[in-house]
Design a protein around this motif. Structure first.
Motif, PDB file in Angstrom:
ATOM      1  N   LEU A 148       0.825  -1.207   0.000  1.00 51.96           N
ATOM      2  CA  LEU A 148       0.000   0.000   0.000  1.00 51.96           C
ATOM      3  C   LEU A 148       0.860   1.258   0.000  1.00 51.96           C
ATOM      4  N   SER A 149       1.938   1.235   0.760  1.00 46.39           N
ATOM      5  CA  SER A 149       2.822   2.389   0.826  1.00 46.39           C
ATOM      6  C   SER A 149       3.469   2.651  -0.535  1.00 46.39           C
ATOM      7  N   LEU A 150       3.866   1.590  -1.219  1.00 35.17           N
ATOM      8  CA  LEU A 150       4.418   1.742  -2.563  1.00 35.17           C
ATOM      9  C   LEU A 150       3.394   2.376  -3.495  1.00 35.17           C
ATOM     10  N   ALA A 151       2.164   1.858  -3.451  1.00 34.86           N
ATOM     11  CA  ALA A 151       1.120   2.323  -4.363  1.00 34.86           C
ATOM     12  C   ALA A 151       0.817   3.809  -4.168  1.00 34.86           C
ATOM     13  N   VAL A 152       0.849   4.277  -2.931  1.00 36.84           N
ATOM     14  CA  VAL A 152       0.494   5.671  -2.639  1.00 36.84           C
ATOM     15  C   VAL A 152       1.623   6.630  -2.998  1.00 36.84           C
ATOM     16  N   PHE A 153       2.879   6.240  -2.712  1.00 40.45           N
ATOM     17  CA  PHE A 153       3.978   7.199  -2.827  1.00 40.45           C
ATOM     18  C   PHE A 153       4.729   7.159  -4.149  1.00 40.45           C
ATOM     19  N   ILE A 154       4.607   6.097  -4.933  1.00 44.47           N
ATOM     20  CA  ILE A 154       5.264   6.083  -6.244  1.00 44.47           C
ATOM     21  C   ILE A 154       4.795   7.247  -7.121  1.00 44.47           C
ATOM     22  N   PRO A 155       3.477   7.552  -7.166  1.00 44.50           N
ATOM     23  CA  PRO A 155       3.028   8.640  -8.058  1.00 44.50           C
ATOM     24  C   PRO A 155       3.655  10.006  -7.784  1.00 44.50           C
ATOM     25  N   ILE A 156       4.087  10.284  -6.543  1.00 43.09           N
ATOM     26  CA  ILE A 156       4.667  11.604  -6.268  1.00 43.09           C
ATOM     27  C   ILE A 156       6.190  11.620  -6.431  1.00 43.09           C
ATOM     28  N   SER A 157       6.775  10.473  -6.793  1.00 42.74           N
ATOM     29  CA  SER A 157       8.239  10.393  -6.887  1.00 42.74           C
ATOM     30  C   SER A 157       8.789  11.343  -7.953  1.00 42.74           C
ATOM     31  N   GLY A 158       8.101  11.450  -9.090  1.00 39.30           N
ATOM     32  CA  GLY A 158       8.566  12.339 -10.149  1.00 39.30           C
ATOM     33  C   GLY A 158       8.547  13.793  -9.729  1.00 39.30           C
ATOM     34  N   TRP A 159       7.459  14.217  -9.078  1.00 41.11           N
ATOM     35  CA  TRP A 159       7.364  15.596  -8.610  1.00 41.11           C
ATOM     36  C   TRP A 159       8.432  15.880  -7.555  1.00 41.11           C
ATOM     37  N   MET A 160       8.652  14.917  -6.664  1.00 41.48           N
ATOM     38  CA  MET A 160       9.671  15.089  -5.628  1.00 41.48           C
ATOM     39  C   MET A 160      11.056  15.280  -6.247  1.00 41.48           C
ATOM     40  N   ALA A 161      11.368  14.474  -7.263  1.00 45.72           N
ATOM     41  CA  ALA A 161      12.679  14.575  -7.905  1.00 45.72           C
ATOM     42  C   ALA A 161      12.843  15.925  -8.605  1.00 45.72           C
ATOM     43  N   ASP A 162      11.791  16.389  -9.290  1.00 49.39           N
ATOM     44  CA  ASP A 162      11.850  17.687  -9.970  1.00 49.39           C
ATOM     45  C   ASP A 162      11.979  18.835  -8.967  1.00 49.39           C
ATOM     46  N   ARG A 163      11.295  18.705  -7.859  1.00 48.83           N
ATOM     47  CA  ARG A 163      11.236  19.803  -6.875  1.00 48.83           C
ATOM     48  C   ARG A 163      12.489  19.874  -6.003  1.00 48.83           C
ATOM     49  N   PHE A 164      12.985  18.720  -5.536  1.00 51.04           N
ATOM     50  CA  PHE A 164      14.075  18.716  -4.560  1.00 51.04           C
ATOM     51  C   PHE A 164      15.390  18.180  -5.118  1.00 51.04           C
ATOM     52  N   GLY A 165      15.376  17.633  -6.325  1.00 47.74           N
ATOM     53  CA  GLY A 165      16.604  17.113  -6.931  1.00 47.74           C
ATOM     54  C   GLY A 165      16.731  15.611  -6.766  1.00 47.74           C
ATOM     55  N   THR A 166      17.269  14.966  -7.792  1.00 48.28           N
ATOM     56  CA  THR A 166      17.354  13.500  -7.779  1.00 48.28           C
ATOM     57  C   THR A 166      18.271  12.970  -6.684  1.00 48.28           C
ATOM     58  N   ARG A 167      19.393  13.689  -6.423  1.00 47.20           N
ATOM     59  CA  ARG A 167      20.326  13.184  -5.413  1.00 47.20           C
ATOM     60  C   ARG A 167      19.698  13.209  -4.022  1.00 47.20           C
ATOM     61  N   ARG A 168      19.058  14.316  -3.693  1.00 51.21           N
ATOM     62  CA  ARG A 168      18.461  14.437  -2.362  1.00 51.21           C
ATOM     63  C   ARG A 168      17.324  13.431  -2.171  1.00 51.21           C
ATOM     64  N   VAL A 169      16.484  13.277  -3.190  1.00 50.84           N
ATOM     65  CA  VAL A 169      15.340  12.359  -3.069  1.00 50.84           C
ATOM     66  C   VAL A 169      15.809  10.915  -3.038  1.00 50.84           C
ATOM     67  N   PHE A 170      16.773  10.569  -3.901  1.00 55.37           N
ATOM     68  CA  PHE A 170      17.270   9.193  -3.927  1.00 55.37           C
ATOM     69  C   PHE A 170      17.969   8.846  -2.614  1.00 55.37           C
ATOM     70  N   ALA A 171      18.747   9.786  -2.088  1.00 54.03           N
ATOM     71  CA  ALA A 171      19.409   9.565  -0.806  1.00 54.03           C
ATOM     72  C   ALA A 171      18.378   9.431   0.318  1.00 54.03           C
ATOM     73  N   SER A 172      17.342  10.275   0.286  1.00 53.02           N
ATOM     74  CA  SER A 172      16.284  10.190   1.293  1.00 53.02           C
ATOM     75  C   SER A 172      15.554   8.860   1.199  1.00 53.02           C
ATOM     76  N   ALA A 173      15.355   8.378  -0.031  1.00 52.58           N
ATOM     77  CA  ALA A 173      14.677   7.098  -0.223  1.00 52.58           C
ATOM     78  C   ALA A 173      15.477   5.961   0.392  1.00 52.58           C
ATOM     79  N   ILE A 174      16.788   5.938   0.114  1.00 52.28           N
ATOM     80  CA  ILE A 174      17.636   4.896   0.705  1.00 52.28           C
ATOM     81  C   ILE A 174      17.674   5.036   2.221  1.00 52.28           C
ATOM     82  N   GLY A 175      17.749   6.293   2.703  1.00 56.14           N
ATOM     83  CA  GLY A 175      17.760   6.518   4.150  1.00 56.14           C
ATOM     84  C   GLY A 175      16.491   6.039   4.827  1.00 56.14           C
ATOM     85  N   LEU A 176      15.337   6.400   4.258  1.00 56.28           N
ATOM     86  CA  LEU A 176      14.060   5.956   4.825  1.00 56.28           C
ATOM     87  C   LEU A 176      13.946   4.438   4.803  1.00 56.28           C
TER      88      LEU A 176
END
Length: 482
Positions: free
Chosen positions: A67-95
């Motif tokens: 369920l968590s995957l289904a809800v948060f995958i759709p906002i991944s593109g906006w997050m990457a555009d807004r905050f940058g791929t490095r920060r979002v990818f690092a946050s993803a691995i951290g979380l």
């Protein structure tokens, strides 16, 4: 590391070593996320006993991640555009890493479910943002080999998951299933900040919150229905009601998205022929082949009496074949083209599923290994072809939305595939007390049904035209490192 850079500047400043390492870094992240969806299944009895709950209650632990995957995958593109791929990818691995640690020290089922949701938040960002980074780093002519490399974990992890889970539970402790991610995550974080390019849109629009609520709720509800499918925990009327509610939410999002310039997901991308064929073709193909990781272990262990480790070894040739296809794939796509490859390859996969239905007690082991090798080779070709065709005609500014849509549809198709495999198995094996002969015959019929479904999915790829995807395949393809 410097400030956030525009895509062209980021590529220009990316060192040769970072470009070589980038596919490996993304592949490891993909492996972590893919492995986590299968490794836990083997440990369900041990974890339920340790936490003092019924095994059926563990379904919430599995469903919460999906369920968590289904809800948060759709906002991944906006997050990457807004905050940058490095920060979002690092946050993803951290979380994902922190969530794994918290899961490992959880002392109750409720805490474990909450931590799995946190883990799923990270997992939801890793695959689409990692794929987006690759698309923006490598030219389309180099994308095919890169994608073929990073797609291997998605094939290997489901095979290794049950074996790894069984070994950890048998020789260590179930908590190490989650602790296994910690050292990988820490190393991954360090490498991300050293080697991952930082792409970010200069002008970022606001998040479509209403769209997120409508689409996220609809997809989460549908994922929940698929997760509990066949367990009889809800009546037929309740299941139907939830399906109708999910359909209404998703339809509501469709109406809402048409009114916005920047909706959560750019559904207008489906007007692009190659994108539409790749995404919808991937969805329908996975409906057939998505149930194979569920059916083959059932056939080998319950039907033929192999141990879990022996069963795992019998599907390992699929991983070897997937890696061996790396060198053949570019030449094959250049010669035959995407349309020819996807139509013929989907047909072959369908017939291979039907061929699995010939495996019985008298089948030589070498025949099973050969079939597994062939299936792994053609599955690798199928996944990589579909994944790269998604971006063939996508403009640079739409790559993040394309990645989010492709990842969302892929996650849903996996859930659908397992649900359909479960339905087929339940239909052909109505009794849980069936003997081995009835079990084998039932699984054979289920495999034949899925094979026919896979063959039928070739209809989607017939919309492609000769020359579609040539920007990706009709060039000299370099090693992922450049």
């Amino acid at each position: 590391m410097g400030d956030t850079m525009a895509p062209q500047s980021a590529v220009a400043n990316l060192s040769a070593s970072s470009k070589r390492l980038l596919p490996w870094l993304v592949a490891v992240a993909f492996f972590m996320e893919s492995l986590d969806t299968t490794i836990l299944n083997t440990a369900v009895p041990a974890i339920s006993a340790a936490l003092g709950v019924a095994p059926l209650s563990m379904k919430a632990v599995l469903a919460s991640y999906t369920l968590s995957l289904a809800v948060f995958i759709p906002i991944s593109g906006w997050m990457a555009d807004r905050f940058g791929t490095r920060r979002v990818f690092a946050s993803a691995i951290g979380l994902f890493t922190v969530g794994s640690f918290l899961c490992g020290i959880s002392g109750s089922i409720h805490l474990l479910v909450a931590c799995r949701i946190l883990q799923g938040c990270g997992g939801a960002m890793m695959v689409p943002v990692g794929r987006l980074t690759l698309v923006r780093t490598f030219a389309k002519a180099d994308l095919l080999r890169t994608m073929s490399f990073v797609s291997i974990p998605a094939l290997v992890a489901p095979m290794l998951g049950p074996i790894a889970g069984g070994l950890i539970v048998g020789y260590l402790h179930w908590r190490f299933i989650f602790f296994l991610n910690i050292p990988i995550g820490v190393v991954g974080l360090i490498l991300v900040y050293i080697h991952l390019p930082d792409y970010r849109e200069e002008i970022s629009h606001r998040l479509d919150v209403v769209g997120l609520i409508l689409f996220g709720s609809g997809i989460a509800l549908l994922s929940y229905i698929l997760e509990i499918f066949g367990e009889h925990t809800l009546s037929a009327r309740e299941m139907s009601g939830l399906l109708v509610l999910s359909a209404l939410l998703l339809a509501g999002y469709g109406v809402h998205a048409k009114k916005l310039t920047f909706p959560l997901l750019q559904l207008k991308l489906f007007t692009i022929r190659t994108f539409r064929a790749a995404v919808s073709g991937s969805f329908f193909t996975r409906l057939g082949i998505g149930g194979v990781p569920f059916l083959l272990p059932l056939l080998y262990q319950v039907g033929l009496g192999f141990t879990p480790i022996e069963s795992g070894l019998l599907v390992m040739p699929q991983a070897i074949a997937a890696m061996s296809m790396k060198t053949v794939m570019p030449r094959l796509l250049r010669r035959v083209g995407y349309r020819g490859v996807l139509i013929s390859n989907t047909l072959i996969l369908g017939f291979l599923l039907i061929a699995f239905a010939t495996i019985g007690p008298r089948t030589p082991v070498w025949v099973i290994i050969l079939q597994a090798f062939l299936y792994g080779a053609f599955t690798s070709l199928q996944y990589t072809s579909m994944n790269t065709l998604v971006y063939a005609d996508i403009a640079d500014q739409d790559t993040s939305s394309a990645s989010s849509i492709a990842s969302t549809m892929q996650q849903m198709s996996i859930s659908f595939g397992v649900a359909i495999a479960g339905l087929a198995t339940a239909f052909f094996i109505p009794s849980t007390h069936s003997n081995k002969t009835e079990m084998i015959e039932g699984i054979h019929k289920a495999l034949i049904s899925l094979g026919i479904l896979t063959i039928a999915s070739t209809i989607v790829f017939r919309s492609l035209k000769t020359g579609d995807g040539d920007d990706v395949s009709q060039h000299k393809v370099l090693h992922p490192g450049g």
